[in-house]
Each structure stands twice: as C-alpha cells, then as structure tokens.
Design a protein around this motif. Structure first.
Motif, PDB file in Angstrom:
ATOM      1  N   THR A  43       0.833  -1.076  -0.076  1.00  0.00           N
ATOM      2  CA  THR A  43      -0.047   0.008  -0.167  1.00  0.00           C
ATOM      3  C   THR A  43       0.832   1.341   0.035  1.00  0.00           C
ATOM      4  N   VAL A  44       1.926   1.421   0.517  1.00  0.00           N
ATOM      5  CA  VAL A  44       2.915   2.481   0.930  1.00  0.00           C
ATOM      6  C   VAL A  44       3.598   2.708  -0.684  1.00  0.00           C
ATOM      7  N   ARG A  45       4.085   1.691  -1.213  1.00  0.00           N
ATOM      8  CA  ARG A  45       4.468   1.643  -2.723  1.00  0.00           C
ATOM      9  C   ARG A  45       3.547   2.111  -3.363  1.00  0.00           C
ATOM     10  N   ASP A  46       2.501   1.709  -3.632  1.00  0.00           N
ATOM     11  CA  ASP A  46       1.429   2.480  -4.433  1.00  0.00           C
ATOM     12  C   ASP A  46       0.957   3.873  -3.924  1.00  0.00           C
ATOM     13  N   GLN A  47       0.921   4.089  -2.805  1.00  0.00           N
ATOM     14  CA  GLN A  47       0.807   5.525  -2.346  1.00  0.00           C
ATOM     15  C   GLN A  47       1.741   6.375  -2.913  1.00  0.00           C
ATOM     16  N   SER A  48       3.028   5.935  -2.684  1.00  0.00           N
ATOM     17  CA  SER A  48       4.142   6.740  -2.982  1.00  0.00           C
ATOM     18  C   SER A  48       4.275   7.156  -4.746  1.00  0.00           C
ATOM     19  N   ALA A  49       3.751   6.055  -5.253  1.00  0.00           N
ATOM     20  CA  ALA A  49       3.808   6.134  -6.740  1.00  0.00           C
ATOM     21  C   ALA A  49       2.614   7.118  -7.075  1.00  0.00           C
ATOM     22  N   LYS A  50       1.519   7.159  -6.562  1.00  0.00           N
ATOM     23  CA  LYS A  50       0.537   8.059  -6.838  1.00  0.00           C
ATOM     24  C   LYS A  50       0.941   9.622  -6.274  1.00  0.00           C
ATOM     25  N   ASN A  51       1.510   9.422  -5.182  1.00  0.00           N
ATOM     26  CA  ASN A  51       2.094  10.890  -4.543  1.00  0.00           C
ATOM     27  C   ASN A  51       3.114  11.377  -5.671  1.00  0.00           C
ATOM     28  N   ARG A  52       3.835  10.567  -6.211  1.00  0.00           N
ATOM     29  CA  ARG A  52       4.954  11.194  -7.103  1.00  0.00           C
ATOM     30  C   ARG A  52       4.131  11.629  -8.372  1.00  0.00           C
ATOM     31  N   ALA A  53       3.245  10.925  -8.978  1.00  0.00           N
ATOM     32  CA  ALA A  53       2.633  11.461 -10.033  1.00  0.00           C
ATOM     33  C   ALA A  53       1.714  12.931 -10.039  1.00  0.00           C
ATOM     34  N   PHE A  54       1.292  12.746  -8.692  1.00  0.00           N
ATOM     35  CA  PHE A  54       0.261  13.974  -8.349  1.00  0.00           C
ATOM     36  C   PHE A  54       1.229  15.291  -8.251  1.00  0.00           C
ATOM     37  N   PHE A  55       2.664  15.279  -7.575  1.00  0.00           N
ATOM     38  CA  PHE A  55       3.591  16.239  -7.471  1.00  0.00           C
ATOM     39  C   PHE A  55       4.171  16.583  -8.958  1.00  0.00           C
ATOM     40  N   ASP A  56       4.204  15.604  -9.825  1.00  0.00           N
ATOM     41  CA  ASP A  56       4.620  16.065 -11.171  1.00  0.00           C
ATOM     42  C   ASP A  56       3.653  16.865 -11.811  1.00  0.00           C
ATOM     43  N   ARG A  57       2.309  16.621 -11.600  1.00  0.00           N
ATOM     44  CA  ARG A  57       1.253  17.298 -12.207  1.00  0.00           C
ATOM     45  C   ARG A  57       1.278  18.584 -11.426  1.00  0.00           C
ATOM     46  N   LEU A  58       1.406  18.624 -10.231  1.00  0.00           N
ATOM     47  CA  LEU A  58       1.466  19.943  -9.650  1.00  0.00           C
ATOM     48  C   LEU A  58       2.560  20.544  -9.928  1.00  0.00           C
ATOM     49  N   GLY A  59       3.522  20.246 -10.197  1.00  0.00           N
ATOM     50  CA  GLY A  59       4.744  21.036 -10.861  1.00  0.00           C
ATOM     51  C   GLY A  59       4.323  21.881 -12.069  1.00  0.00           C
ATOM     52  N   ASP A  60       3.884  20.994 -12.887  1.00  0.00           N
ATOM     53  CA  ASP A  60       3.311  21.449 -14.383  1.00  0.00           C
ATOM     54  C   ASP A  60       2.361  22.463 -14.204  1.00  0.00           C
TER      55      ASP A  60
END
Length: 74
Positions: A43-60
C-alpha cells in the motif's frame, strides 16, 4: 510406579502442553503480522507512486500559473 512419579509425569505433560499452546499462538500472531506488514508495504509503495504522479502534475500546473501571471502583468 509410585504416585510421585505419576504426578511428576502429569505435571511435565501439562507444562509441555501449556508451552506448546503459547508457541502456537505466538506463531499464528507472527504469521498474521507478517501478512499485514506485507500488505502495508504494498500500500505504501502504491501511495508513493500516486504521490509522485500528483506532485509531477502539480509542478506542471505551477509552471502554467507562473506563465499566466507573467502574461497578465505584461
């Protein structure tokens, strides 16, 4: 066979059963905990991947807002 020997054997067998009962419970608990930790790790790995994608979108998004603010001020 004297009564002392019989009582000693019965108490030895009873003690062995009590110790084995505790060992079985601890083993079962450790198995359940190992499974729970495995699921938590997944679950932590999945959440970490989702967070990474979210922060990439947020940066854009942040870059886009900066460009829009520059266009408005110009």
């Amino acid at each position: 066979m004297t009564w002392e020997i019989v009582v000693g054997l019965i108490s030895l067998v009873g003690s062995l059963i009590a110790v084995m009962n505790v060992v079985v419970r601890v083993n079962r608990t450790l198995t359940v905990l190992e499974s729970a930790v495995g699921r938590l790790d997944e679950t932590v790995r999945d959440q970490s991947a989702k967070n990474r994608a979210f922060f990439d979108r947020l940066g854009d998004h942040e870059t886009r807002i900066t460009l829009l603010e520059r266009e408005q001020s110009a």
